[in-house]
Design a protein around this motif. Sequence first.
Motif, PDB file in Angstrom:
ATOM      1  N   SER A  82       0.798  -0.854   0.117  1.00  0.00           N
ATOM      2  CA  SER A  82       0.266   0.113   0.111  1.00  0.00           C
ATOM      3  C   SER A  82       0.905   1.158  -0.032  1.00  0.00           C
ATOM      4  N   PRO A  83       0.629   2.505  -0.157  1.00  0.00           N
ATOM      5  CA  PRO A  83       1.299   3.671  -0.254  1.00  0.00           C
ATOM      6  C   PRO A  83       2.372   3.621   0.975  1.00  0.00           C
ATOM      7  N   GLU A  84       1.651   3.860   1.816  1.00  0.00           N
ATOM      8  CA  GLU A  84       1.927   4.043   3.112  1.00  0.00           C
ATOM      9  C   GLU A  84       3.469   2.880   3.672  1.00  0.00           C
ATOM     10  N   GLU A  85       3.652   2.522   2.704  1.00  0.00           N
ATOM     11  CA  GLU A  85       4.972   1.203   2.981  1.00  0.00           C
ATOM     12  C   GLU A  85       5.770   1.940   2.492  1.00  0.00           C
ATOM     13  N   LEU A  86       5.476   2.778   1.136  1.00  0.00           N
ATOM     14  CA  LEU A  86       6.467   3.328   0.237  1.00  0.00           C
ATOM     15  C   LEU A  86       7.232   4.921   0.882  1.00  0.00           C
ATOM     16  N   GLN A  87       6.994   4.709   2.009  1.00  0.00           N
ATOM     17  CA  GLN A  87       7.716   5.337   3.015  1.00  0.00           C
ATOM     18  C   GLN A  87       9.262   5.266   3.398  1.00  0.00           C
ATOM     19  N   ASN A  88       9.728   3.833   3.127  1.00  0.00           N
ATOM     20  CA  ASN A  88      10.850   3.536   3.393  1.00  0.00           C
ATOM     21  C   ASN A  88      11.660   3.008   2.290  1.00  0.00           C
ATOM     22  N   ALA A  89      12.063   3.699   1.278  1.00  0.00           N
ATOM     23  CA  ALA A  89      12.307   3.480  -0.148  1.00  0.00           C
ATOM     24  C   ALA A  89      14.318   3.898   0.304  1.00  0.00           C
ATOM     25  N   PRO A  90      14.186   3.379  -0.414  1.00  0.00           N
ATOM     26  CA  PRO A  90      16.198   3.674  -0.680  1.00  0.00           C
ATOM     27  C   PRO A  90      16.126   4.836  -1.453  1.00  0.00           C
ATOM     28  N   PRO A  91      17.141   5.879  -1.105  1.00  0.00           N
ATOM     29  CA  PRO A  91      17.287   6.338  -1.867  1.00  0.00           C
ATOM     30  C   PRO A  91      17.389   6.402  -3.472  1.00  0.00           C
ATOM     31  N   LEU A  92      16.708   6.846  -4.531  1.00  0.00           N
ATOM     32  CA  LEU A  92      17.210   6.723  -6.238  1.00  0.00           C
ATOM     33  C   LEU A  92      18.250   5.991  -6.274  1.00  0.00           C
ATOM     34  N   GLY A  93      19.170   6.938  -5.707  1.00  0.00           N
ATOM     35  CA  GLY A  93      21.383   6.374  -6.618  1.00  0.00           C
ATOM     36  C   GLY A  93      21.478   5.648  -6.262  1.00  0.00           C
ATOM     37  N   THR A  94      21.405   4.862  -4.460  1.00  0.00           N
ATOM     38  CA  THR A  94      21.511   3.817  -4.463  1.00  0.00           C
ATOM     39  C   THR A  94      20.867   2.956  -5.380  1.00  0.00           C
ATOM     40  N   VAL A  95      19.235   2.866  -5.800  1.00  0.00           N
ATOM     41  CA  VAL A  95      19.025   2.504  -6.778  1.00  0.00           C
ATOM     42  C   VAL A  95      19.955   2.272  -7.729  1.00  0.00           C
ATOM     43  N   LEU A  96      19.480   3.102  -8.440  1.00  0.00           N
ATOM     44  CA  LEU A  96      20.647   3.185  -9.938  1.00  0.00           C
ATOM     45  C   LEU A  96      21.884   2.823  -9.526  1.00  0.00           C
ATOM     46  N   SER A  97      22.842   2.691  -8.992  1.00  0.00           N
ATOM     47  CA  SER A  97      24.313   1.878  -9.041  1.00  0.00           C
ATOM     48  C   SER A  97      23.536   0.544  -8.979  1.00  0.00           C
ATOM     49  N   MET A  99      25.384   2.070 -18.196  1.00  0.00           N
ATOM     50  CA  MET A  99      25.292   3.174 -17.136  1.00  0.00           C
ATOM     51  C   MET A  99      24.075   4.075 -17.737  1.00  0.00           C
ATOM     52  N   LYS A 100      24.902   4.951 -18.407  1.00  0.00           N
ATOM     53  CA  LYS A 100      24.186   5.531 -19.218  1.00  0.00           C
ATOM     54  C   LYS A 100      22.875   5.241 -19.570  1.00  0.00           C
ATOM     55  N   LEU A 101      22.135   3.902 -20.448  1.00  0.00           N
ATOM     56  CA  LEU A 101      21.343   3.323 -20.038  1.00  0.00           C
ATOM     57  C   LEU A 101      19.892   3.067 -19.008  1.00  0.00           C
ATOM     58  N   VAL A 102      20.979   2.833 -18.425  1.00  0.00           N
ATOM     59  CA  VAL A 102      20.008   2.322 -16.479  1.00  0.00           C
ATOM     60  C   VAL A 102      19.597   4.196 -16.690  1.00  0.00           C
ATOM     61  N   TYR A 103      20.679   5.567 -15.999  1.00  0.00           N
ATOM     62  CA  TYR A 103      20.623   6.248 -15.310  1.00  0.00           C
ATOM     63  C   TYR A 103      19.286   7.393 -16.571  1.00  0.00           C
ATOM     64  N   GLU A 104      18.934   6.826 -18.072  1.00  0.00           N
ATOM     65  CA  GLU A 104      18.081   7.151 -18.797  1.00  0.00           C
ATOM     66  C   GLU A 104      16.479   6.352 -18.291  1.00  0.00           C
ATOM     67  N   ARG A 125      22.111  13.870 -13.427  1.00  0.00           N
ATOM     68  CA  ARG A 125      22.579  14.732 -13.095  1.00  0.00           C
ATOM     69  C   ARG A 125      23.490  14.380 -12.263  1.00  0.00           C
ATOM     70  N   LYS A 126      21.665  15.184 -11.106  1.00  0.00           N
ATOM     71  CA  LYS A 126      22.560  15.862  -9.967  1.00  0.00           C
ATOM     72  C   LYS A 126      22.912  14.118  -8.811  1.00  0.00           C
ATOM     73  N   ILE A 127      22.632  13.027  -8.996  1.00  0.00           N
ATOM     74  CA  ILE A 127      22.619  11.822  -8.560  1.00  0.00           C
ATOM     75  C   ILE A 127      23.951  11.725  -8.616  1.00  0.00           C
ATOM     76  N   THR A 168      31.327  12.632  -6.721  1.00  0.00           N
ATOM     77  CA  THR A 168      31.445  14.064  -5.183  1.00  0.00           C
ATOM     78  C   THR A 168      32.154  12.293  -4.118  1.00  0.00           C
ATOM     79  N   ASN A 169      30.672  11.762  -3.749  1.00  0.00           N
ATOM     80  CA  ASN A 169      30.837  10.725  -2.778  1.00  0.00           C
ATOM     81  C   ASN A 169      32.400   9.820  -3.002  1.00  0.00           C
TER      82      ASN A 169
END
Length: 199
Positions: free
Chosen positions: A60-75, A100-105, A128-130, A136-137
């Motif tokens: 349900s939508p309530e369970e969607l609050q605990n999502a990993p950061p999008l950058g982590t999911v992309l990697s 990497m380019k394809l996945v990030y799109e 681009r921000k991610i 940087t990290n």
Amino acid sequence: MRVPISHQDLIAGNGFKRLARSLQRDWLGEEPIALSSAQDLLARCFGYQDYHHVGKSAGSPEELQNAPPLGTVLSSTVMTVASELLSGGRCGVYNHGELMKLVYEWPFLDLSVYRERYGHADMASISRKILAEQITNFMGSEAPQPERELKLADWELTSRQLQQGIREAAGIQPAGSEEKTDAPRRRRSRDKKILRSDT
């Protein structure tokens, strides 16, 4: 890490299904990937056993609050797909920058959990921000944010070109090409035999 998936994401053309179609379309393996295999692989990228497990775990939508950061999911997605390409025996070589380019799109913002966080933001600008944050990290210092979209350099080979080069170096023809190239030869030699028998 597990990306929460809603029931809405499993409807054709939405969230998860749209991402699976992107994976299938952009697959860098030597042979095409079936949609069902793409869905299972994407499920593993998101921390599930397979697509069936995603369907059973959709919340349900309530369970969607605990999502990993999008950058982590992309990697994680890049690494899981790369692992499948190499260890799954799907190809001998691929261009990691191209993957990497394809996945990030891909349209990750179509997933309910990220649509809530990012609204109607553009995936290219978020990527681009991610990417800048990841650089940087990794570098440990403030790195400049990429101004342009990611693209292959003119001299850089695509995965298809790398795979073709290896096949050529090994003297291996793509499946089915032997029949196509041998057919005209057989036809020509048959025509020569007919001409000889006529004279």
